[in-house]
Design an enzyme around this catalytic site. Structure first.
Site, PDB file in Angstrom:
ATOM      1  N   THR A 166       0.818  -1.157   0.098  1.00  0.00           N
ATOM      2  CA  THR A 166      -0.071  -0.160  -0.112  1.00  0.00           C
ATOM      3  C   THR A 166       0.703   1.210  -0.093  1.00  0.00           C
ATOM      4  OG1 THR A 166      -0.094   0.060   2.563  1.00  0.00           O
ATOM      5  CG2 THR A 166      -1.918  -1.078   1.123  1.00  0.00           C
ATOM      6  N   HIS A 223      -2.536  -1.375  13.472  1.00  0.00           N
ATOM      7  CA  HIS A 223      -1.736  -2.190  12.472  1.00  0.00           C
ATOM      8  C   HIS A 223      -0.352  -2.317  13.516  1.00  0.00           C
ATOM      9  CE1 HIS A 223      -4.294  -1.307   9.225  1.00  0.00           C
ATOM     10  NE2 HIS A 223      -3.986  -2.281   8.750  1.00  0.00           N
ATOM     11  N   LYS A 227       4.170  -0.727  10.249  1.00  0.00           N
ATOM     12  CA  LYS A 227       3.336  -0.382   9.238  1.00  0.00           C
ATOM     13  C   LYS A 227       3.759   1.130   8.944  1.00  0.00           C
ATOM     14  CE  LYS A 227      -1.183  -0.334   7.001  1.00  0.00           C
ATOM     15  NZ  LYS A 227      -0.476  -0.800   5.525  1.00  0.00           N
TER      16      LYS A 227
END
Length: 341
Positions: A166, A223, A227
């Site tokens: 991402t 998360h 991350k």
């Protein structure tokens, strides 16, 4: 009194999984003393086709890339003997092993430096000569800062890829891949059930825009502390929820991101999952506070994403082999094709 409506979607890595590899194995055992049925022959054919693929999983030894590589082995795919790793990581050879299927493979990790990319290009040529040009594909679980450059590298070297990483400039990413007619699956989330939820929300937003007009949207996501970016899944879900409501939610400022162990534990994450989880809560509250809708999807571990990634690369391989022109697909395309096991 406030009325609260809760939709909870949860998954944990400890739950037993059903895998295509195990299904094929049991089917073969059931028919070992009898004539094979058409279904078992079809499954065997699909397994042979999958094993002929060579999947370059870039981003190992990172945990998500490694989990995706293990899922590929579990689903009967073969790993490329070389893969890209971070530019600051020393070259090495690792053994990827899947404890469920017993399959394993050695992979030489090449840092993504200028010299390393030349090594990858040379290795790709040899791999394509041995396996066939259409049989070599890539999976990317690297770093948000590398998304756009890596995608261009894949496209310019005709390497079909699944982008699980991402972050990056997503609009530019899509423009670059469409203009280059690249084969790719690009999605912020690879989990089957979460993809289905996203598809459902997109459909709701299209059919019933502003159904929640006047409702206030709040979002909290947790998360693992490693991350680096805001959840791409959260952004996709928020996009649909903003269509349903008229709230002026700012994705860059209003998402509450939890990236420390204490906050994650208080949010409900198990201690064992602190190094790998995705807990999301979206709340829509009416202007007078009397009605509240809450959507949750909580995942501990990486299995659901890894297996969806392996399914996506198999789906992409069928598109590449069909002779069609390059196209960018989403995980909703994969789901609609019935390719998520």
């Amino acid at each position: 009194m406030m009325k609260s409506i809760l939709l909870l979607i949860g998954a944990t890595a400890s739950l037993p999984q059903s895998h295509g590899f195990a299904l094929l194995q049991s089917t073969q055992q059931c028919h070992q003393n009898s004539n094979p049925t058409s279904s078992s022959l079809q499954m065997a054919s699909e397994d042979d086709s999958s094993s002929s693929l060579r999947i370059m999983v870039n981003g190992m030894p990172g945990p998500m890339a490694t989990a995706a590589a293990e899922a590929c082995l579990r689903k009967g795919l073969s790993l490329s003997p070389v893969a890209m790793t971070g530019p600051d990581i020393e070259p090495s050879t690792i053994t990827v092993s899947d404890s469920i299927s017993g399959n394993s493979a050695e992979v030489r990790l090449i840092p993504a430096t200028d010299e390393g990319r030349d090594d990858i290009i040379s290795s790709l040529a040899g791999l394509r000569e041995a396996a066939g040009a259409e049989k070599v594909l890539a999976i990317d679980y690297t770093h948000p800062s590398a998304v756009n450059a890596n995608a261009i590298f894949y496209a310019e070297h005709n390497l079909p890829f699944v982008m699980g990483t991402t972050g990056g400039d997503r609009d530019q990413l899509m423009k670059d891949m469409v203009s280059r007619k690249a084969f790719a699956v690009i999605a912020p989330n690879m989990g089957k059930q979460i993809v289905a939820m996203q598809a459902g929300l997109e459909d709701l937003a299209t059919k019933f825009p502003s159904a929640f007009a006047g409702y206030k949207l709040e979002v909290t996501e947790s998360h693992q502390k490693t991350k680096a970016d805001t959840s791409g899944t959260a952004k996709a879900v928020i996009g649909s929820l903003m269509e349903l409501s008229d709230d002026d939610f700012d994705m860059e400022k209003d998402i509450e991101m939890l990236r420390d162990d204490t906050s994650s534990l208080e949010f409900g994450v198990s201690e064992d999952a602190l190094k790998g989880h995705a807990f999301h809560t979206y709340t829509l509250t009416s202007a007078d506070g009397s009605v509240q809708f809450e959507l949750k999807h909580n995942v501990e571990g990486r299995t659901v994403y890894a297996e969806g990634t392996a399914d996506a690369v198999k789906f992409l391989a069928t598109k590449v082999g069909s002779g069609m022109e390059g196209e960018v697909f989403s995980m909703i395309d994969v789901l609609q094709a019935g390719a998520l096991e």
